[in-house]
Scaffold this motif. Structure first.
Motif, short mmCIF file in Angstrom:
data_model
loop_
_atom_site.label_atom_id
_atom_site.label_comp_id
_atom_site.label_asym_id
_atom_site.label_seq_id
_atom_site.Cartn_x
_atom_site.Cartn_y
_atom_site.Cartn_z
N VAL A 1 0.82 -1.22 0.00
CA VAL A 1 0.00 0.00 0.00
C VAL A 1 0.85 1.27 0.00
O VAL A 1 0.30 2.38 -0.10
CB VAL A 1 -0.97 0.03 1.20
CG1 VAL A 1 -1.81 -1.24 1.24
CG2 VAL A 1 -0.23 0.25 2.51
N LYS A 2 2.15 1.12 0.10
CA LYS A 2 3.04 2.28 0.19
C LYS A 2 2.88 3.17 -1.03
O LYS A 2 2.85 2.67 -2.16
CB LYS A 2 4.49 1.81 0.32
CG LYS A 2 5.43 2.83 0.90
CD LYS A 2 6.78 2.20 1.21
CE LYS A 2 6.72 1.21 2.33
NZ LYS A 2 8.03 0.64 2.69
N GLY A 3 2.74 4.46 -0.80
CA GLY A 3 2.57 5.42 -1.89
C GLY A 3 1.12 5.61 -2.31
O GLY A 3 0.81 6.55 -3.05
N ARG A 4 0.23 4.75 -1.84
CA ARG A 4 -1.20 4.87 -2.18
C ARG A 4 -2.06 5.19 -0.96
O ARG A 4 -3.07 5.89 -1.07
CB ARG A 4 -1.71 3.58 -2.82
CG ARG A 4 -0.99 3.18 -4.09
CD ARG A 4 -1.67 1.97 -4.76
NE ARG A 4 -1.68 0.78 -3.91
CZ ARG A 4 -2.77 0.13 -3.53
NH1 ARG A 4 -3.97 0.55 -3.90
NH2 ARG A 4 -2.68 -0.95 -2.77
N PHE A 5 -1.67 4.67 0.20
CA PHE A 5 -2.44 4.87 1.43
C PHE A 5 -1.69 5.83 2.35
O PHE A 5 -0.46 5.85 2.38
CB PHE A 5 -2.63 3.54 2.17
CG PHE A 5 -3.58 2.57 1.50
CD1 PHE A 5 -4.01 2.74 0.21
CD2 PHE A 5 -4.01 1.44 2.20
CE1 PHE A 5 -4.87 1.83 -0.40
CE2 PHE A 5 -4.87 0.52 1.62
CZ PHE A 5 -5.30 0.72 0.32
N THR A 6 -2.47 6.60 3.13
CA THR A 6 -1.88 7.50 4.11
C THR A 6 -2.64 7.36 5.42
O THR A 6 -3.86 7.51 5.46
CB THR A 6 -1.96 8.96 3.64
OG1 THR A 6 -1.27 9.11 2.40
CG2 THR A 6 -1.32 9.89 4.68
N ILE A 7 -1.89 7.06 6.48
CA ILE A 7 -2.48 6.96 7.80
C ILE A 7 -2.31 8.31 8.51
O ILE A 7 -1.30 8.99 8.34
CB ILE A 7 -1.83 5.82 8.62
CG1 ILE A 7 -2.59 5.53 9.90
CG2 ILE A 7 -0.36 6.12 8.92
CD1 ILE A 7 -2.10 4.27 10.64
N SER A 8 -3.31 8.67 9.30
CA SER A 8 -3.23 9.92 10.07
C SER A 8 -4.11 9.79 11.30
O SER A 8 -4.89 8.83 11.42
CB SER A 8 -3.66 11.12 9.22
OG SER A 8 -5.01 11.00 8.83
N ARG A 9 -3.98 10.72 12.20
CA ARG A 9 -4.79 10.70 13.41
C ARG A 9 -5.06 12.13 13.86
O ARG A 9 -4.30 13.05 13.55
CB ARG A 9 -4.10 9.92 14.51
CG ARG A 9 -2.78 10.50 14.98
CD ARG A 9 -2.03 9.52 15.90
NE ARG A 9 -2.78 9.29 17.13
CZ ARG A 9 -2.55 8.23 17.92
NH1 ARG A 9 -1.64 7.33 17.59
NH2 ARG A 9 -3.23 8.10 19.04
N ASP A 10 -6.15 12.30 14.59
CA ASP A 10 -6.49 13.58 15.20
C ASP A 10 -6.72 13.30 16.68
O ASP A 10 -7.78 12.80 17.07
CB ASP A 10 -7.75 14.16 14.55
CG ASP A 10 -8.08 15.56 15.05
OD1 ASP A 10 -7.67 15.90 16.18
OD2 ASP A 10 -8.75 16.30 14.32
N ASN A 11 -5.73 13.58 17.49
CA ASN A 11 -5.83 13.27 18.91
C ASN A 11 -6.90 14.09 19.61
O ASN A 11 -7.47 13.64 20.61
CB ASN A 11 -4.47 13.46 19.59
CG ASN A 11 -3.48 12.36 19.23
OD1 ASN A 11 -3.86 11.31 18.69
ND2 ASN A 11 -2.20 12.59 19.48
#
Lengths: 110, 121
Positions: free
Chosen positions: B64-74
């Motif tokens: 998934v590298k380059g296609r998916f992005t993980i993020s969070r909002d604490n």
């Protein structure tokens, strides 16, 4: 093809002891701790064993884990019908720089 | 009680995008790393991505590298997975999982129920 090798489909009878193996390499099991997950039919996985041999609270002591070299094992004693599930081993892989799972073992209780 | 509730899954055409969300409760979200793990229909578990407690470090499976992005909002106790350029082989149940500690080298100790992503024309 999973990085960690698990036997496909062992079976056992109630009361029996079964062992599920997980074979890896020096870059994963050989240098990191192993965790085991139980997935009952139609449900999300649940942590069963962490850091090779530790049980989270609530997990019966019928379940035990061990690790030696590049292999790990999950043992279930006093097998019960509710133990029928898929079991997965998992660990970090230093070479792949990511988490790896075994292919899963479907345990059948006869 | 730890609760992880995923949402955002659905049917999407190949090449399109989708954003998954995970609402966390029952623990101090900002103190723990989080992971996404997926399971294709009838198949085993596959780790997708991890993020440490303060978004300072992220990691992805090669698939998934380059296609998916993980993020969070604490501030919102939420985890996200932005999925672009989706392929048929991304079809799976996507699980949000909590790590045991702040770094993503810690195991997955709690799992959500998953959200299903189907990539098909």
């Amino acid at each position: 093809q999973s990085v960690l090798a698990q036997p496909p489909s062992p079976s056992g009878t109630p009361g029996q002891r079964v062992t599920i193996s997980c074979s890896g390499s020096s870059s994963n099991i050989g240098s990191n701790t192993v965790n085991w997950y139980q997935q009952l039919p139609g449900t999300a996985p649940k942590l069963l064993i962490y850091n090779n041999d530790q049980r989270p609270s609530g997990v019966p002591d019928r379940f035990s884990g061990s690790k030696s070299g590049t292999s790990a094992s999950l043992a279930i004693s006093g097998l019960q019908s509710e133990d029928e599930a898929d079991y997965y081993c998992a660990t970090w892989d230093d070479r792949l720089n990511g988490w790896v799972f075994g292919g899963g073992t479907k345990l059948t209780v006869l | 009680e730890v609760q992880l509730v995923e949402s955002g899954g659905g049917l999407v055409q190949p090449g399109r995008s989708l954003r998954l969300s995970c609402a966390a409760s029952g623990f101090t979200f900002e103190n723990y790393a989080m992971h996404w793990v997926r399971q294709a229909p009838g198949k085993g578990l596959e780790w997708v991505s991890s993020i440490n407690y303060n978004s300072g470090r992220t990691n992805y499976a090669d698939s998934v590298k380059g296609r998916f992005t993980i993020s969070r909002d604490n501030a919102k106790n939420s985890l996200y997975l932005q999925m672009n350029s989706l392929r048929a082989e991304d079809t799976a149940l996507y699980y949000c999982t909590k790590a045991d500690s702040s770094g993503y080298l810690s195991y997955f100790d709690y799992w959500g129920q998953g959200t299903l992503v189907t990539v098909s024309s």
